[in-house]
Design an enzyme around this catalytic site. Structure first.
Site, PDB file in Angstrom:
ATOM      1  CG  ASP A 114     -17.192 -14.529   9.885  1.00 47.29           C
ATOM      2  OD1 ASP A 114     -16.912 -15.745   9.901  1.00 47.29           O
ATOM      3  OD2 ASP A 114     -17.997 -14.007  10.677  1.00 47.29           O
ATOM      4  CG  ASN A 162      -8.471 -25.590  16.303  1.00 44.49           C
ATOM      5  OD1 ASN A 162      -7.654 -25.507  17.204  1.00 44.49           O
ATOM      6  ND2 ASN A 162      -9.594 -24.864  16.296  1.00 44.49           N
ATOM      7  CD  GLU A 191     -11.550 -24.892  12.935  1.00 45.49           C
ATOM      8  OE1 GLU A 191     -11.466 -24.674  11.704  1.00 45.49           O
ATOM      9  OE2 GLU A 191     -10.598 -24.824  13.716  1.00 45.49           O
ATOM     10  CD1 TRP A 192     -15.165 -18.982  11.567  1.00 48.47           C
ATOM     11  CD2 TRP A 192     -14.091 -18.961  13.539  1.00 48.47           C
ATOM     12  NE1 TRP A 192     -16.101 -18.756  12.550  1.00 48.47           N
ATOM     13  CE2 TRP A 192     -15.467 -18.731  13.774  1.00 48.47           C
ATOM     14  CE3 TRP A 192     -13.211 -18.984  14.622  1.00 48.47           C
ATOM     15  CZ2 TRP A 192     -15.986 -18.548  15.060  1.00 48.47           C
ATOM     16  CZ3 TRP A 192     -13.725 -18.796  15.899  1.00 48.47           C
ATOM     17  CH2 TRP A 192     -15.098 -18.583  16.109  1.00 48.47           C
ATOM     18  N   GLY A 193     -10.994 -22.412  10.198  1.00 46.87           N
ATOM     19  CA  GLY A 193      -9.662 -22.886   9.828  1.00 46.87           C
ATOM     20  C   GLY A 193      -8.646 -22.776  10.943  1.00 46.87           C
ATOM     21  CG  ASP A 223     -19.898 -20.109  14.477  1.00 48.28           C
ATOM     22  OD1 ASP A 223     -18.696 -20.162  14.224  1.00 48.28           O
ATOM     23  OD2 ASP A 223     -20.604 -19.110  14.191  1.00 48.28           O
TER      24      ASP A 223
HETATM   25  C1  GLA Z   1     -19.438 -16.605  12.966  1.00 56.76           C
HETATM   26  C2  GLA Z   1     -19.533 -17.365  11.650  1.00 56.76           C
HETATM   27  C3  GLA Z   1     -20.462 -16.623  10.709  1.00 56.76           C
HETATM   28  C4  GLA Z   1     -21.830 -16.472  11.351  1.00 56.76           C
HETATM   29  C5  GLA Z   1     -21.704 -15.754  12.688  1.00 56.76           C
HETATM   30  C6  GLA Z   1     -23.009 -15.728  13.432  1.00 56.76           C
HETATM   31  O1  GLA Z   1     -18.786 -15.378  12.799  1.00 56.76           O
HETATM   32  O2  GLA Z   1     -18.269 -17.526  11.073  1.00 56.76           O
HETATM   33  O3  GLA Z   1     -20.562 -17.300   9.469  1.00 56.76           O
HETATM   34  O4  GLA Z   1     -22.396 -17.737  11.528  1.00 56.76           O
HETATM   35  O5  GLA Z   1     -20.725 -16.370  13.502  1.00 56.76           O
HETATM   36  O6  GLA Z   1     -22.897 -15.123  14.675  1.00 56.76           O
END
Ligand code: GLA
Length: 397
Positions: free
Chosen positions: A201, A183, A179-181, A146
């Protein structure tokens, strides 16, 4: 001279290090604790989910990884080694991994590139090689990594550090970049990880855009659509884990699952496997739909058309087959009348063409599980609200 050799050795470790190749030739399939259980994880829960993965038929359908997300962590000892929370995991992680392996499944764990995880547990920053070694000793097969509490760290460098640490530890471990996109990992992560999150998320809502940044199914789908050129065998776009069985309607769950398969997305279930309705189980274990996701070409599908809330998606499959998905984004049913012969489907990125004037295809409805005719006749059907009609086309030779 000796000094030069040493420098060269470390330099070459950095330059020639690579991810473990070939661990995710098709999108990874499994289960992860986060979407349903959040921080409420324990060895009892994880064992229960492994048992249920086998008993429910999920394993037979292709699901493999059981992944503990955030909050398994306890403390770092005086030498810096990480230990699980002794109350939640009294038998230790190795015993849990052994149990999961004994069921013919694989085991995944979670850490964070920063100093702390998103739930303020110890992160791996400064302990990457040590943690990789620990995971290898425990028998970990999959690491979700993460991006919380990373300060000014450079994402590409931080993920490369962990990739190299895993490589040095020597155990093949699927590396899931999360890293959720932020970078643009699709631009640099092909040789770093096997999959990368493209988006914030997910939440169990079909059409939602929340203030905290989390997104519903349609919102993620729209962001993912433009990234297909970056995805393929061993390096997948990851639109986040599944919310099937977590509170949406059956229609919405079916549409969500279908679209993730059209995207060649990793299929990581996020519901309580030990307590599924028949409908949830049927969606998650539909082998014909899963085979669209797991197709060996590994091509992410594309949106061919959209009109008044009805979208038509195509995905090239092996043996000149195609998957087609009619997606109804609206809250009313929509009648479709699709005259195949008036369409020529061209995927110019992956060089695939379906010309319905020159080739006739057999049509299989993947949810009804029936052959329903050929493309030499127009296709008429009703797509319920927030639902799909999903087809496989196979050329008649
Ligand atoms: C981030 C991630 C989630 C999950 C949480 C856990 O938000 O994107 O998928 O792993 O952390 O805290």
């Amino acid at each position: 001279m000796k000094k030069l050799l040493v420098v060269f050795f470390f330099l070459s470790m950095y330059i020639f290090a690579q991810k473990f190749e070939g661990l995710a030739k098709t999108p990874p399939m499994g289960w992860n604790s986060w979407n349903k259980f959040g921080c409420n994880v324990s060895e009892d829960l994880i064992r229960q989910m492994a048992d249920a993965m086998v008993a429910s038929g999920m394993k037979d359908a292709g699901y493999q990884y059981i992944v503990i997300d955030d909050c398994w962590h306890g403390y770092r000892d005086s030498l810096g080694f990480i230990h699980p929370d002794p109350n939640r995991f009294p038998s230790g992680i190795k015993a849990l991994a052994d149990y999961i392996h004994s069921k013919g499944l694989k085991f995944g764990i979670y850490s964070d590139a920063g100093w702390e995880t998103c739930q303020s547990k110890p992160g791996s920053r400064g302990h990457e090689y040590q943690d990789a070694l620990t995971y290898a000793k425990w028998g970990v097969d999959y690491l979700k990594y993460d991006w919380c509490n990373t300060g000014k760290l450079n994402a590409k460098e931080a993920y490369i550090t962990m990739r190299n640490a895993l490589q040095a530890a020597g155990r093949p471990i699927v590396f899931s970049i999360c890293e959720w996109g932020k970078n643009k990992p699709w631009e640099w992560a092909k040789d770093v990880g096997h999959l990368w999150r493209t988006t914030p998320d997910i939440i169990a809502c079909f059409d939602c855009d929340l203030k905290d940044g989390s997104l519903g199914i349609l919102q993620i789908l729209d962001r993912e659509a433009g990234l297909r050129i970056y995805s393929g065998p061993d390096h997948w776009n990851d639109p986040d884990m599944l919310e099937v069985g977590n509170g949406m309607s059956v229609n919405e769950d079916r549409a969500h699952f279908s679209m993730w398969c059209m995207l060649a997305a990793p299929l990581i279930a996020g519901n309580d496997l030990s307590n599924m309705t028949d409908e949830t189980k049927e969606i998650l274990t539909n082998k014909e739909v899963i085979s669209v996701d797991q197709d060996s070409l590994g091509i992410q599908g594309f949106r061919y058309s959209e009109e008044d809330g009805l979208e038509i998606w195509f995905k090239p499959l092996k043996d000149d087959n195609w998957a087609v998905c009619f997606l109804n984004r609206t809250t009313n049913p929509i009648d479709i009348n699709f005259a195949w012969r008036e369409h020529r489907i061209v995927d110019s990125v992956f060089n695939k063409v379906a010309d319905f004037k020159t080739t006739t295809y057999k049509i299989r409805d993947l949810w009804v599980k029936k052959d329903i005719g050929r493309t030499n006749k127009d296709f008429t059907e009703v797509v319920p609200a927030h639902d799909v009609v999903m087809l496989r086309l196979s050329p008649i030779k």
